[in-house]
Scaffold this motif. Sequence first.
Motif, mmCIF file in Angstrom:
data_model
loop_
_atom_site.group_PDB
_atom_site.id
_atom_site.type_symbol
_atom_site.label_atom_id
_atom_site.label_comp_id
_atom_site.label_asym_id
_atom_site.label_seq_id
_atom_site.Cartn_x
_atom_site.Cartn_y
_atom_site.Cartn_z
ATOM 1 N N THR A 1 15.436 -9.795 6.408
ATOM 2 C CA THR A 1 15.809 -9.222 7.705
ATOM 3 C C THR A 1 16.668 -7.982 7.496
ATOM 4 N N TYR A 2 17.631 -8.093 6.622
ATOM 5 C CA TYR A 2 18.502 -6.962 6.301
ATOM 6 C C TYR A 2 17.688 -5.815 5.695
ATOM 7 N N LEU A 3 16.746 -6.146 4.858
ATOM 8 C CA LEU A 3 15.873 -5.145 4.253
ATOM 9 C C LEU A 3 14.998 -4.493 5.325
ATOM 10 N N ASN A 4 14.466 -5.257 6.246
ATOM 11 C CA ASN A 4 13.654 -4.742 7.358
ATOM 12 C C ASN A 4 14.479 -3.744 8.172
ATOM 13 N N GLY B 1 0.777 -1.233 0.000
ATOM 14 C CA GLY B 1 0.000 0.000 0.000
ATOM 15 C C GLY B 1 0.810 1.285 0.000
ATOM 16 N N GLU B 2 0.094 2.376 0.230
ATOM 17 C CA GLU B 2 0.685 3.718 0.185
ATOM 18 C C GLU B 2 1.781 3.908 1.217
ATOM 19 N N TRP B 3 1.563 3.382 2.419
ATOM 20 C CA TRP B 3 2.550 3.546 3.479
ATOM 21 C C TRP B 3 3.911 3.027 3.027
ATOM 22 N N TYR B 4 3.935 1.807 2.502
ATOM 23 C CA TYR B 4 5.194 1.208 2.061
ATOM 24 C C TYR B 4 5.762 1.957 0.861
ATOM 25 N N GLN B 5 4.896 2.341 -0.068
ATOM 26 C CA GLN B 5 5.363 3.062 -1.255
ATOM 27 C C GLN B 5 6.040 4.374 -0.877
ATOM 28 N N GLY B 6 5.590 4.983 0.222
ATOM 29 C CA GLY B 6 6.146 6.262 0.653
ATOM 30 C C GLY B 6 7.442 6.158 1.445
ATOM 31 N N LEU B 7 7.863 4.951 1.768
ATOM 32 C CA LEU B 7 9.095 4.800 2.552
ATOM 33 C C LEU B 7 10.331 5.014 1.684
ATOM 34 N N ALA B 8 11.367 5.573 2.298
ATOM 35 C CA ALA B 8 12.673 5.623 1.640
ATOM 36 C C ALA B 8 13.208 4.197 1.615
ATOM 37 N N LYS B 9 13.719 3.775 0.463
ATOM 38 C CA LYS B 9 14.168 2.396 0.311
ATOM 39 C C LYS B 9 15.654 2.350 -0.028
ATOM 40 N N PRO B 10 16.322 1.300 0.414
ATOM 41 C CA PRO B 10 17.741 1.154 0.080
ATOM 42 C C PRO B 10 17.900 0.809 -1.402
ATOM 43 N N PRO B 11 19.065 1.040 -1.959
ATOM 44 C CA PRO B 11 19.262 0.772 -3.394
ATOM 45 C C PRO B 11 19.118 -0.705 -3.775
ATOM 46 N N PHE B 12 19.271 -1.601 -2.829
ATOM 47 C CA PHE B 12 19.164 -3.038 -3.120
ATOM 48 C C PHE B 12 17.742 -3.565 -2.949
ATOM 49 N N ASN B 13 16.775 -2.690 -2.717
ATOM 50 C CA ASN B 13 15.381 -3.118 -2.565
ATOM 51 C C ASN B 13 14.914 -3.770 -3.866
ATOM 52 N N PRO B 14 14.449 -5.019 -3.807
ATOM 53 C CA PRO B 14 14.006 -5.691 -5.036
ATOM 54 C C PRO B 14 12.747 -5.038 -5.600
ATOM 55 N N PRO B 15 12.496 -5.220 -6.882
ATOM 56 C CA PRO B 15 11.243 -4.714 -7.454
ATOM 57 C C PRO B 15 10.053 -5.450 -6.842
ATOM 58 N N ASP B 16 8.939 -4.763 -6.717
ATOM 59 C CA ASP B 16 7.753 -5.330 -6.076
ATOM 60 C C ASP B 16 7.288 -6.637 -6.719
ATOM 61 N N TRP B 17 7.417 -6.750 -8.034
ATOM 62 C CA TRP B 17 6.924 -7.930 -8.738
ATOM 63 C C TRP B 17 7.677 -9.204 -8.337
ATOM 64 N N LEU B 18 8.873 -9.078 -7.764
ATOM 65 C CA LEU B 18 9.684 -10.241 -7.424
ATOM 66 C C LEU B 18 9.185 -10.992 -6.191
ATOM 67 N N PHE B 19 8.526 -10.296 -5.277
ATOM 68 C CA PHE B 19 8.158 -10.901 -4.002
ATOM 69 C C PHE B 19 7.160 -12.053 -4.145
ATOM 70 N N ALA B 20 6.123 -11.887 -4.927
ATOM 71 C CA ALA B 20 5.099 -12.941 -5.051
ATOM 72 C C ALA B 20 5.670 -14.241 -5.628
ATOM 73 N N PRO B 21 6.403 -14.193 -6.750
ATOM 74 C CA PRO B 21 6.933 -15.473 -7.248
ATOM 75 C C PRO B 21 7.983 -16.083 -6.314
ATOM 76 N N ALA B 22 8.803 -15.253 -5.696
ATOM 77 C CA ALA B 22 9.822 -15.783 -4.782
ATOM 78 C C ALA B 22 9.156 -16.493 -3.608
ATOM 79 N N TRP B 23 8.168 -15.839 -2.998
ATOM 80 C CA TRP B 23 7.500 -16.460 -1.859
ATOM 81 C C TRP B 23 6.684 -17.675 -2.260
#
Length: 150
Positions: free
Chosen positions: A140-143, A28-50
């Motif tokens: 964990t590192y991303l968190n 959602g919006e909350w997450y989209q508004g967060l500053a993210k590290p340069p190694f943050n994966p693209p959103d589309w990657l999470f569903a197939p990986a999980w």
Amino acid sequence: MKRIVSLVLFFVLVVGGGLLIGATNRPGEWYQGLAKPPFNPPDWLFAPAWTILYLFIAFVGWRCWQARPSGRRMQLWWVQLVLNFLWMPMFFGLQQMALALIVILALLAAILGFIALSWRVDRLSAWLFVPYALWTAFATYLNISLMVLN
């Protein structure tokens, strides 16, 4: 036949549970508004990986169930599943990054403990949890990174 039915039930529980939790705890919006590290994966990657990881988790749970339904490995498998299913609601639902960090650190410890317990008795299950451990370590590192940046 009982083995196939139990395998299907494990897949339904784990993959279905993961999909349900993912669908009800969208970034959602909350997450989209967060500053993210340069190694943050693209959103589309999470569903197939999980999804792939959930397939491994379900298969491993089924193997443990077949071997010893009330054994220590099965108990630890349940612990990791509960922690896994808790992380998304903590992070995205409640927007509690610090609480989510505690959950994911416990999850990582449970996964590593499971691998250690399985190594001598079920090497395949141990190996199938290695990608899960690596992905969870990265998450964990991303968190932590998201907490520091925000």
